[in-house]
Scaffold this motif. Structure first.
Motif, PDB file in Angstrom:
ATOM      1  N   PRO A 266       0.769 -12.965 -43.134  1.00 46.63           N
ATOM      2  CA  PRO A 266      -0.176 -13.118 -42.019  1.00 46.63           C
ATOM      3  C   PRO A 266      -1.454 -12.357 -42.311  1.00 46.63           C
ATOM      4  O   PRO A 266      -1.523 -11.552 -43.255  1.00 46.63           O
ATOM      5  N   ILE A 267      -2.473 -12.604 -41.541  1.00 41.54           N
ATOM      6  CA  ILE A 267      -3.655 -11.753 -41.594  1.00 41.54           C
ATOM      7  C   ILE A 267      -3.267 -10.414 -40.976  1.00 41.54           C
ATOM      8  O   ILE A 267      -2.668 -10.369 -39.897  1.00 41.54           O
ATOM      9  N   PHE A 268      -3.581  -9.334 -41.680  1.00 43.09           N
ATOM     10  CA  PHE A 268      -3.249  -8.019 -41.141  1.00 43.09           C
ATOM     11  C   PHE A 268      -4.500  -7.401 -40.543  1.00 43.09           C
ATOM     12  O   PHE A 268      -5.573  -7.405 -41.151  1.00 43.09           O
ATOM     13  N   LEU A 269      -4.351  -6.847 -39.348  1.00 44.57           N
ATOM     14  CA  LEU A 269      -5.483  -6.314 -38.600  1.00 44.57           C
ATOM     15  C   LEU A 269      -5.273  -4.844 -38.268  1.00 44.57           C
ATOM     16  O   LEU A 269      -4.216  -4.460 -37.765  1.00 44.57           O
ATOM     17  N   SER A 270      -6.265  -4.025 -38.567  1.00 51.42           N
ATOM     18  CA  SER A 270      -6.303  -2.643 -38.075  1.00 51.42           C
ATOM     19  C   SER A 270      -7.715  -2.349 -37.594  1.00 51.42           C
ATOM     20  O   SER A 270      -8.677  -2.537 -38.340  1.00 51.42           O
ATOM     21  N   MET A 271      -7.813  -1.895 -36.357  1.00 49.63           N
ATOM     22  CA  MET A 271      -9.110  -1.518 -35.791  1.00 49.63           C
ATOM     23  C   MET A 271      -9.179  -0.016 -35.561  1.00 49.63           C
ATOM     24  O   MET A 271      -9.886   0.470 -34.681  1.00 49.63           O
ATOM     25  N   ALA A 272      -8.455   0.746 -36.354  1.00 47.15           N
ATOM     26  CA  ALA A 272      -8.342   2.191 -36.170  1.00 47.15           C
ATOM     27  C   ALA A 272      -9.695   2.887 -36.196  1.00 47.15           C
ATOM     28  O   ALA A 272     -10.562   2.558 -37.005  1.00 47.15           O
ATOM     29  N   ARG A 273      -9.861   3.827 -35.300  1.00 44.98           N
ATOM     30  CA  ARG A 273     -11.020   4.713 -35.347  1.00 44.98           C
ATOM     31  C   ARG A 273     -10.714   5.945 -36.198  1.00 44.98           C
ATOM     32  O   ARG A 273     -11.623   6.606 -36.687  1.00 44.98           O
ATOM     33  N   TYR A 274      -9.423   6.240 -36.337  1.00 46.94           N
ATOM     34  CA  TYR A 274      -8.991   7.416 -37.100  1.00 46.94           C
ATOM     35  C   TYR A 274      -7.791   7.014 -37.939  1.00 46.94           C
ATOM     36  O   TYR A 274      -6.769   6.585 -37.413  1.00 46.94           O
ATOM     37  N   ALA A 290      -4.167 -11.012 -46.209  1.00 41.33           N
ATOM     38  CA  ALA A 290      -5.605 -10.793 -46.058  1.00 41.33           C
ATOM     39  C   ALA A 290      -5.817  -9.681 -45.045  1.00 41.33           C
ATOM     40  O   ALA A 290      -5.167  -9.650 -43.995  1.00 41.33           O
ATOM     41  N   LEU A 291      -6.734  -8.764 -45.346  1.00 43.81           N
ATOM     42  CA  LEU A 291      -6.941  -7.586 -44.512  1.00 43.81           C
ATOM     43  C   LEU A 291      -8.249  -7.689 -43.739  1.00 43.81           C
ATOM     44  O   LEU A 291      -9.306  -7.939 -44.322  1.00 43.81           O
ATOM     45  N   VAL A 292      -8.172  -7.468 -42.433  1.00 46.62           N
ATOM     46  CA  VAL A 292      -9.351  -7.303 -41.586  1.00 46.62           C
ATOM     47  C   VAL A 292      -9.251  -5.902 -41.005  1.00 46.62           C
ATOM     48  O   VAL A 292      -8.344  -5.599 -40.237  1.00 46.62           O
ATOM     49  N   LEU A 293     -10.190  -5.029 -41.393  1.00 47.55           N
ATOM     50  CA  LEU A 293     -10.077  -3.610 -41.087  1.00 47.55           C
ATOM     51  C   LEU A 293     -11.327  -3.079 -40.404  1.00 47.55           C
ATOM     52  O   LEU A 293     -12.426  -3.609 -40.588  1.00 47.55           O
ATOM     53  N   SER A 294     -11.135  -2.009 -39.649  1.00 46.30           N
ATOM     54  CA  SER A 294     -12.269  -1.321 -39.045  1.00 46.30           C
ATOM     55  C   SER A 294     -13.098  -0.649 -40.144  1.00 46.30           C
ATOM     56  O   SER A 294     -12.562  -0.200 -41.157  1.00 46.30           O
ATOM     57  N   GLY A 305     -14.150  -4.217 -51.176  1.00 43.78           N
ATOM     58  CA  GLY A 305     -14.033  -5.362 -52.067  1.00 43.78           C
ATOM     59  C   GLY A 305     -12.712  -6.103 -51.961  1.00 43.78           C
ATOM     60  O   GLY A 305     -12.541  -7.153 -52.589  1.00 43.78           O
ATOM     61  N   ALA A 306     -11.780  -5.566 -51.165  1.00 42.03           N
ATOM     62  CA  ALA A 306     -10.464  -6.204 -51.023  1.00 42.03           C
ATOM     63  C   ALA A 306     -10.101  -6.429 -49.568  1.00 42.03           C
ATOM     64  O   ALA A 306      -8.939  -6.703 -49.252  1.00 42.03           O
ATOM     65  N   ALA A 307     -11.077  -6.332 -48.659  1.00 45.44           N
ATOM     66  CA  ALA A 307     -10.833  -6.514 -47.229  1.00 45.44           C
ATOM     67  C   ALA A 307     -12.141  -6.914 -46.554  1.00 45.44           C
ATOM     68  O   ALA A 307     -13.228  -6.761 -47.132  1.00 45.44           O
ATOM     69  N   LEU A 308     -12.034  -7.420 -45.338  1.00 40.85           N
ATOM     70  CA  LEU A 308     -13.192  -7.649 -44.485  1.00 40.85           C
ATOM     71  C   LEU A 308     -13.290  -6.498 -43.506  1.00 40.85           C
ATOM     72  O   LEU A 308     -12.268  -6.027 -42.982  1.00 40.85           O
ATOM     73  N   ALA A 334      -7.501 -15.907 -51.312  1.00 41.81           N
ATOM     74  CA  ALA A 334      -8.229 -15.104 -52.290  1.00 41.81           C
ATOM     75  C   ALA A 334      -8.345 -13.654 -51.828  1.00 41.81           C
ATOM     76  O   ALA A 334      -8.194 -12.710 -52.627  1.00 41.81           O
ATOM     77  N   LEU A 335      -8.590 -13.455 -50.542  1.00 38.81           N
ATOM     78  CA  LEU A 335      -8.682 -12.096 -49.999  1.00 38.81           C
ATOM     79  C   LEU A 335      -7.334 -11.394 -50.101  1.00 38.81           C
ATOM     80  O   LEU A 335      -7.263 -10.207 -50.435  1.00 38.81           O
ATOM     81  N   GLY A 336      -6.266 -12.134 -49.846  1.00 38.08           N
ATOM     82  CA  GLY A 336      -4.934 -11.565 -49.977  1.00 38.08           C
ATOM     83  C   GLY A 336      -4.612 -11.169 -51.411  1.00 38.08           C
ATOM     84  O   GLY A 336      -3.982 -10.135 -51.654  1.00 38.08           O
ATOM     85  N   ARG A 337      -5.064 -11.978 -52.384  1.00 36.62           N
ATOM     86  CA  ARG A 337      -4.825 -11.635 -53.798  1.00 36.62           C
ATOM     87  C   ARG A 337      -5.576 -10.368 -54.182  1.00 36.62           C
ATOM     88  O   ARG A 337      -5.048  -9.516 -54.915  1.00 36.62           O
ATOM     89  N   ARG A 338      -6.799 -10.227 -53.679  1.00 34.98           N
ATOM     90  CA  ARG A 338      -7.563  -9.015 -53.991  1.00 34.98           C
ATOM     91  C   ARG A 338      -6.903  -7.782 -53.379  1.00 34.98           C
ATOM     92  O   ARG A 338      -6.879  -6.709 -53.995  1.00 34.98           O
ATOM     93  N   ALA A 339      -6.349  -7.945 -52.188  1.00 34.70           N
ATOM     94  CA  ALA A 339      -5.654  -6.822 -51.551  1.00 34.70           C
ATOM     95  C   ALA A 339      -4.416  -6.430 -52.352  1.00 34.70           C
ATOM     96  O   ALA A 339      -4.155  -5.237 -52.562  1.00 34.70           O
ATOM     97  N   ARG A 340      -3.661  -7.428 -52.829  1.00 33.32           N
ATOM     98  CA  ARG A 340      -2.467  -7.128 -53.611  1.00 33.32           C
ATOM     99  C   ARG A 340      -2.825  -6.426 -54.922  1.00 33.32           C
ATOM    100  O   ARG A 340      -2.164  -5.473 -55.342  1.00 33.32           O
TER     101      ARG A 340
END
Length: 377
Positions: A266-274, A290-294, A305-308, A334-340
Motif C-alpha cells: 500500500p501507499i505508506f503515509l506518515s505526517m509526523a511532526r516529530y 511508496a512513501l508519502v511523508l511529512s 529521493g525515495a519518497a514524496l 517506481a517510488l516503491g522501488r526507490r524506497a526499497r
C-alpha cells in the motif's frame, strides 16, 4: 570467526519498554549481537510485553526481566525515575554484565554504575515539545528534561539514530559534542500476502502521540477514494488519547500482522511532526511501499529521493499526492522501488555493528572487524 571470538562472552544489560519502537530496536539489536556471541538481558520498564512480544524476545535469544518500574516519561515525579535507575543498578549488581545499554538515558542521572554505560537518545520530551508545541516547557516536562540532561552527561557514550536528531539534541541540551550517529535498522519480516483486493493507504505507530500527527491523517482519510488503515494504539500509557472519525483503526498489531498488510505494497503515509527515525517507515520501505511523508529533517535525511514530501499539516497536499499515485501505478511502483533500495542501507546488521563498535570503544577493546566488514558489505 575472529570477530565472533572477540565478542564471545560479552554480556549486556539493556533497558527497554514494550510501548513503542524501542521494543523492535532492542530485539533486532539483541538478535544481531547474539550472532556475534553477545548475550543480552533486557530489563523491561513500563507495562509488561504482550505474549507475542515475549515470544519474539525468546526467539532472538534475549532474556527478559520484567521490572514493573515506571517509564521515565510516565513517572509522576523525578524521585520515581531516580529509583528506577537505582533498581537497574541493583539488577546489574545481581547479574554482573560487562556493560549497560540504556535506552532511557535519564536513568543515569543520579546513579553511578560501576561498569561502562552506552545510552541512546531515541527521543525526549524537550525535543518533542520543540517540534510539536509552542512556548516554555511545562513543569512536568522541565524536571524530566533536567534528568535527561544529567543522564546525557553521565554516560560513557551517547548514540542517536539520525544526524538531524543528534544535532537537535545537541542544540536543546547544549552538548559540547553531538551524539554519535548509528542509524536504526530493521530485520525484514516475511509474510504471506493478504488475499484481499482492496487498495488502501497504511500508517502505523503510537497513534495517540501528538508527535505522530494522526489527527491530520484522519482528515486526509476523508478526502481519499480508498481507506486509510491505521495500526497502533489510540490510548497511551500517559493518559493521552486520539479520536478517529474517518480512518479505519486496527489497534495494536503484531509484527507479522503488520508485515501481512505491508506485503500488499500500500501507499505508506506518515505526517509526523516529530520523528527521530521512524521504524514504521523503514518497514514499509523494505516491502516496496511508496512513501508519502511529512517534510521534517529526519525524513529528508533518510528518504530524500525515495519518497514524496508534504508539509506536516497540509492534508490537502497529502491527499493530492496520494490520489495521484493511486491513478499512476507506474509512478507508484517506481517510488516503491526507490524506497526499497534505500532501505537496504538501514539494516539490522549495520545497526548492530555500529552499536557493538560503540560498546568496544567504551570497553577500550578493538571492535570485532568481521562484524563491521560484513555489515558494510
Amino acid at each position: 570467526m575472529e570477530g565472533s571470538d572477540k565478542a564471545a562472552g560479552l554480556h549486556v544489560l539493556m533497558t527497554a519498554d514494550a510501548v513503542g519502537g524501542v521494543w523492535q530496536y532492542a530485539l533486532d539489536l539483541a538478535k544481531g549481537l547474539c550472532s556475534e556471541g553477545v548475550r543480552t538481558t533486557i530489563a523491561v520498564l513500563g507495562p509488561p510485553p504482550s505474549s507475542d512480544q515475549q515470544a519474539m524476545a525468546e526467539a532472538v535469544g534475549a532474556k527478559l526481566i520484567l521490572t514493573d518500574l515506571p517509564l521515565d516519561w510516565t513517572a509522576d515525579n523525578a524521585r520515581e525515575v531516580e529509583e528506577t535507575g537505582r533498581a537497574v543498578a541493583r539488577v546489574a549488581a545481581q547479574i554482573r554484565p560487562d556493560l549497560i545499554h540504556l535506552n532511557s538515558p535519564a536513568l543515569a542521572a543520579h546513579v553511578s554504575f560501576d561498569i561502562p554505560v552506552v545510552a541512546v537518545c531515541h527521543s525526549c520530551v524537550a525535543t518533542w515539545w520543540q517540534a510539536v508545541k509552542d512556548g516554555p516547557l511545562p513543569e512536568e516536562f522541565a524536571w524530566r528534561t533536567e534528568l535527561v540532561a544529567k543522564g546525557y552527561s553521565s554516560v560513557d557514550r551517547l548514540l542517536a539514530p539520525t544526524w538531524a536528531f543528534a544535532q537537535a539534541t545537541a542544540q536543546v541540551y547544549g552538548l559540547v559534542q553531538a551524539p554519535h550517529v548509528v542509524p536504526n535498522g530493521r530485520r525484514s519480516a516475511i509474510a504471506s500476502r493478504s488475499e484481499s483486493d482492496e487498495d488502501f493507504v497504511f500508517t502505523a505507530g503510537r497513534l495517540w502521540d501528538e508527535g505522530k500527527n494522526f489527527a491530520v491523517i484522519d482528515r486526509i482519510s476523508s478526502r481519499l477514494t480508498v481507506p486509510i488503515l491505521a495500526a497502533g494504539p489510540l490510548d497511551g500509557p500517559n493518559g493521552a488519547h486520539v479520536d478517529v472519525c474517518h480512518a479505519r483503526p486496527l489497534g495494536r498489531l503484531s509484527d507479522s500482522e503488520i508485515a501481512r498488510h505491508l506485503s500488499r505494497e500500500p501507499i505508506f503515509l506518515s505526517m509526523a511532526r516529530y520523528e527521530p527515525f521512524g521504524l514504521a517507515v523503514l518497514e514499509a520501505a523494505q516491502h516496496g511501499c511508496a512513501l508519502v511523508l511529512s517534510d521534517i529533517p529526519t525524513f529528508r535525511e533518510l528518504w530524500e529521493g525515495a519518497a514524496l514530501f508534504v508539509a506536516p499539516d497540509d492534508d490537502g497536499a497529502a491527499a493530492e499526492e496520494i490520489e495521484r499515485l493511486l491513478q499512476d501505478p507506474e509512478s507508484r511502483a517506481a517510488l516503491g522501488r526507490r524506497a526499497r533500495e534505500r532501505a537496504y542501507t538501514y539494516t539490522a546488521a549495520a545497526m548492530s555493528a555500529g552499536v557493538l563498535s560503540a560498546y568496544y570503544s567504551v570497553l577500550r577493546r578493538e571492535p570485532p572487524r568481521s562484524s563491521l566488514e560484513e555489515a558494510a558489505a
